[in-house]
Design a protein around this motif. Structure first.
Motif, PDB file in Angstrom:
ATOM      1  N   ASP A  11       0.844  -1.194   0.000  1.00  0.00           N
ATOM      2  CA  ASP A  11       0.000   0.000   0.000  1.00  0.00           C
ATOM      3  C   ASP A  11       0.879   1.243   0.000  1.00  0.00           C
ATOM      4  O   ASP A  11       1.404   1.664   1.031  1.00  0.00           O
ATOM      5  N   MET A  12       1.037   1.851  -1.170  1.00  0.00           N
ATOM      6  CA  MET A  12       1.908   3.013  -1.305  1.00  0.00           C
ATOM      7  C   MET A  12       1.442   4.176  -0.440  1.00  0.00           C
ATOM      8  O   MET A  12       2.250   4.905   0.140  1.00  0.00           O
ATOM      9  N   TYR A  13       0.127   4.360  -0.330  1.00  0.00           N
ATOM     10  CA  TYR A  13      -0.401   5.472   0.456  1.00  0.00           C
ATOM     11  C   TYR A  13      -0.121   5.289   1.949  1.00  0.00           C
ATOM     12  O   TYR A  13      -0.025   6.266   2.689  1.00  0.00           O
ATOM     13  N   ASP A  14      -0.005   4.062   2.398  1.00  0.00           N
ATOM     14  CA  ASP A  14       0.283   3.798   3.804  1.00  0.00           C
ATOM     15  C   ASP A  14       1.762   4.031   4.108  1.00  0.00           C
ATOM     16  O   ASP A  14       2.121   4.542   5.175  1.00  0.00           O
ATOM     17  N   TRP A  15       2.632   3.653   3.196  1.00  0.00           N
ATOM     18  CA  TRP A  15       4.073   3.807   3.404  1.00  0.00           C
ATOM     19  C   TRP A  15       4.536   5.256   3.230  1.00  0.00           C
ATOM     20  O   TRP A  15       5.429   5.725   3.941  1.00  0.00           O
ATOM     21  N   ALA A  16       3.962   5.956   2.266  1.00  0.00           N
ATOM     22  CA  ALA A  16       4.508   7.242   1.835  1.00  0.00           C
ATOM     23  C   ALA A  16       4.703   8.261   2.959  1.00  0.00           C
ATOM     24  O   ALA A  16       5.735   8.947   2.994  1.00  0.00           O
ATOM     25  N   PRO A  17       3.743   8.429   3.889  1.00  0.00           N
ATOM     26  CA  PRO A  17       3.917   9.473   4.910  1.00  0.00           C
ATOM     27  C   PRO A  17       5.116   9.259   5.822  1.00  0.00           C
ATOM     28  O   PRO A  17       5.574  10.202   6.468  1.00  0.00           O
ATOM     29  N   THR A  18       5.645   8.041   5.882  1.00  0.00           N
ATOM     30  CA  THR A  18       6.772   7.753   6.773  1.00  0.00           C
ATOM     31  C   THR A  18       8.116   7.908   6.060  1.00  0.00           C
ATOM     32  O   THR A  18       9.158   7.696   6.686  1.00  0.00           O
ATOM     33  N   MET A  19       8.111   8.275   4.787  1.00  0.00           N
ATOM     34  CA  MET A  19       9.331   8.274   3.995  1.00  0.00           C
ATOM     35  C   MET A  19       9.708   9.690   3.560  1.00  0.00           C
ATOM     36  O   MET A  19       8.858  10.511   3.238  1.00  0.00           O
ATOM     37  N   ASP A  20      11.014   9.953   3.540  1.00  0.00           N
ATOM     38  CA  ASP A  20      11.513  11.260   3.108  1.00  0.00           C
ATOM     39  C   ASP A  20      11.455  11.401   1.586  1.00  0.00           C
ATOM     40  O   ASP A  20      11.154  12.472   1.066  1.00  0.00           O
ATOM     41  N   VAL A  21      11.801  10.349   0.876  1.00  0.00           N
ATOM     42  CA  VAL A  21      11.850  10.355  -0.581  1.00  0.00           C
ATOM     43  C   VAL A  21      11.177   9.097  -1.097  1.00  0.00           C
ATOM     44  O   VAL A  21      11.425   7.998  -0.597  1.00  0.00           O
ATOM     45  N   LEU A  22      10.326   9.263  -2.106  1.00  0.00           N
ATOM     46  CA  LEU A  22       9.676   8.110  -2.725  1.00  0.00           C
ATOM     47  C   LEU A  22      10.363   7.787  -4.040  1.00  0.00           C
ATOM     48  O   LEU A  22      10.750   8.691  -4.795  1.00  0.00           O
ATOM     49  N   SER A  23      10.518   6.501  -4.309  1.00  0.00           N
ATOM     50  CA  SER A  23      11.133   6.092  -5.568  1.00  0.00           C
ATOM     51  C   SER A  23      10.394   4.893  -6.130  1.00  0.00           C
ATOM     52  O   SER A  23       9.679   4.184  -5.424  1.00  0.00           O
ATOM     53  N   LEU A  24      10.586   4.657  -7.428  1.00  0.00           N
ATOM     54  CA  LEU A  24       9.779   3.685  -8.149  1.00  0.00           C
ATOM     55  C   LEU A  24      10.643   2.900  -9.129  1.00  0.00           C
ATOM     56  O   LEU A  24      11.550   3.442  -9.751  1.00  0.00           O
ATOM     57  N   ASP A  25      10.321   1.615  -9.271  1.00  0.00           N
ATOM     58  CA  ASP A  25      10.862   0.780 -10.346  1.00  0.00           C
ATOM     59  C   ASP A  25       9.786   0.674 -11.421  1.00  0.00           C
ATOM     60  O   ASP A  25       8.638   0.337 -11.119  1.00  0.00           O
ATOM     61  N   SER A  26      10.139   0.944 -12.666  1.00  0.00           N
ATOM     62  CA  SER A  26       9.153   0.965 -13.743  1.00  0.00           C
ATOM     63  C   SER A  26       9.674   0.198 -14.947  1.00  0.00           C
ATOM     64  O   SER A  26      10.736   0.522 -15.486  1.00  0.00           O
ATOM     65  N   TYR A  27       8.912  -0.816 -15.359  1.00  0.00           N
ATOM     66  CA  TYR A  27       9.314  -1.661 -16.476  1.00  0.00           C
ATOM     67  C   TYR A  27       8.162  -1.819 -17.468  1.00  0.00           C
ATOM     68  O   TYR A  27       7.572  -2.889 -17.592  1.00  0.00           O
ATOM     69  N   PRO A  28       7.783  -0.760 -18.199  1.00  0.00           N
ATOM     70  CA  PRO A  28       6.727  -0.896 -19.201  1.00  0.00           C
ATOM     71  C   PRO A  28       7.117  -1.923 -20.266  1.00  0.00           C
ATOM     72  O   PRO A  28       8.294  -2.059 -20.611  1.00  0.00           O
ATOM     73  N   ASP A  29       6.118  -2.639 -20.775  1.00  0.00           N
ATOM     74  CA  ASP A  29       6.353  -3.690 -21.761  1.00  0.00           C
ATOM     75  C   ASP A  29       6.350  -3.093 -23.168  1.00  0.00           C
ATOM     76  O   ASP A  29       5.311  -2.600 -23.632  1.00  0.00           O
ATOM     77  N   PRO A  30       7.474  -3.103 -23.886  1.00  0.00           N
ATOM     78  CA  PRO A  30       7.500  -2.530 -25.238  1.00  0.00           C
ATOM     79  C   PRO A  30       6.530  -3.189 -26.206  1.00  0.00           C
ATOM     80  O   PRO A  30       6.225  -2.624 -27.258  1.00  0.00           O
TER      81      PRO A  30
END
Length: 439
Positions: A11-30
């Motif tokens: 749950d990104m919305y649950d984790w986000a308030p406790t974190m200084d910086v948010l980051s993401l792994d993104s692998y769109p399928d060509p």
């Protein structure tokens, strides 16, 4: 901590308030035509989860991944385009997995910045070129995006929606969110993807795509949003249960019945492959396109709302398929089926018009994405051509081409297939520090 795009278990919305910086792994399928739209929704989600702060793209593939059944390479220019897409939607860093392509192990065919063939390769040249481009626009760092449309998303609703023993296992959260996000993306309208508890006061239009689990508190906030002049679009199977997965009694969609001006007694999920005709209601202004629906139907009873789309088949002829209701100073819509993409686009166009929501640019060719990041007294417009054709974009005001030598000023941009343009706000004359003599 790096999140993974579209990961159901976290749950990104649950984790986000406790974190200084948010980051993401993104692998769109060509291999997917809509891969960039899937990615766009993920980027809008992580930015919104962080309250609009810039985020980091910590992992992407320089070319192919190794874990799909068919692992397509990114065509020349695709990695650059998709990297700039993350920047356009709020990323302040572009990183990769992996640095050197592994010689052994499970990930040896996952691409790296330095491929097996070494540095004299297309992939390494494209990565190096992108790094040089990003270094030319330091003013992007720390800038933010300001949108007037919010799409509601909630991991708890996702988990509850996809439990067993429901009317249809074909109603899936990611699909329903994309059904509503895609037409907004296509129209060039910026979107924040926010939790139902988010502050909605800065938004003009709120989209609720099959938000199965909805507390009475959050439903009341939506009703106040509409009463205060906001525009709301709610789709079927929303507001069915509370935060403990207990059904709201008195008819569906539970605590949203009053603001929507409707009531539903029973669900009619469609069989696999079933399609049924829908049509605009005569006398309702510019009627949405006549088309089809699938996946789901509801026998809607109007309780103050009026139909703007109706079912047209013999058995269901004349029953509301989409409704509109005035509540206080605002407007609330309900969609009781899954319309085809053109019909859905028509409904979203009307909702945007009612809300006074406009695209990022007044005229934008289809398949070209535009996003504006705003700093202190300036902004940067990023244009991305996701099509295989060249397009010309007319700008409302002159802008500086930040990727061109000398940063020439232009009002017309020609985008080659998969091309990118990064355009700074036109510099204005500074205000004089003292009054001129003639004054």
């Amino acid at each position: 901590t790096n999140f993974l795009a579209g990961l159901k278990s976290v749950d990104m919305y649950d984790w986000a308030p406790t974190m200084d910086v948010l980051s993401l792994d993104s692998y769109p399928d060509p291999n997917l035509d809509h891969a960039h739209i899937d990615a766009a929704m993920s980027y809008d989600t992580i930015r919104s989860a962080g309250g609009g702060k810039p985020w980091l793209l910590t992992e992407q593939a320089p070319s192919a991944v190794n874990w799909r059944s068919r692992n397509a390479a990114k065509a020349p220019g695709r990695m650059r385009l998709w990297s700039w897409q993350a920047v356009a939607q709020g990323a302040d860093a572009i990183m990769y997995f992996q640095w050197r392509q592994s010689r052994g192990g499970a990930e040896k065919f996952h691409s790296g910045m330095v491929p097996h063939a070494g540095v004299d390769t297309r992939v390494f040249r494209e990565v190096s070129s992108l790094g040089n481009e990003l270094a030319r626009v330091p003013e992007l760092v720390g800038t933010r995006i300001h949108n007037r449309v919010a799409l509601l998303s909630d991991w708890h609703s996702w988990w509850a929606l996809e439990l067993d023993s429901h009317p249809s296992e074909a109603v899936r959260h990611p699909d329903r969110a994309l059904d509503h996000y895609a037409p907004l993306f296509d129209l060039g309208v910026g979107v924040d993807v926010v939790h139902p508890s988010a502050d909605l006061s800065d938004y003009r239009l709120v989209i609720v795509p099959s938000l199965y689990l909805l507390s009475t508190e959050h439903a009341d906030r939506l009703a106040r949003f509409v009463a205060d002049g906001g525009s709301l679009v709610v789709s079927f199977f929303s507001g069915i249960v509370d935060e403990c997965d207990r059904v709201h009694l008195g008819g569906y969609p539970g605590p949203l019945r009053e603001v929507l001006g409707i009531s539903v007694e029973e669900f009619w999920p469609a069989d696999a492959g079933a399609v049924f005709p829908v049509q605009g209601v005569s006398g309702s202004g510019d009627a949405p396109p006549t088309g089809t629906g699938d996946l789901w139907r509801e026998d809607v009873t109007l309780k103050g709302a009026r139909a703007e789309l109706e079912f047209a088949g013999a058995e269901w002829a004349g029953r509301p398929a989409a409704t509109v209701h005035t509540h206080g100073a605002g407007i609330a819509r309900y969609i009781a089926t899954r319309p085809d993409s053109a019909t859905m686009r028509g409904l979203i166009v009307r909702a945007c018009a009612d809300a006074g929501v406009e695209p990022v640019l007044p005229v934008l060719p289809r398949g070209v994405q535009a996003s504006i990041r705003t700093g202190d007294g300036y902004d940067v417009l990023v244009l991305l051509n996701h099509t295989g054709h060249a397009h010309e974009v007319e700008l409302p005001t002159p802008r500086r081409d930040l990727l061109a030598d000398g940063q020439p000023t232009t009002r017309r941009v020609t985008l080659a297939p998969q091309a990118v343009a990064v355009l700074g706000s036109h510099p204005t004359e500074p205000a004089p520090t003292t009054a001129p003599e003639s004054a």
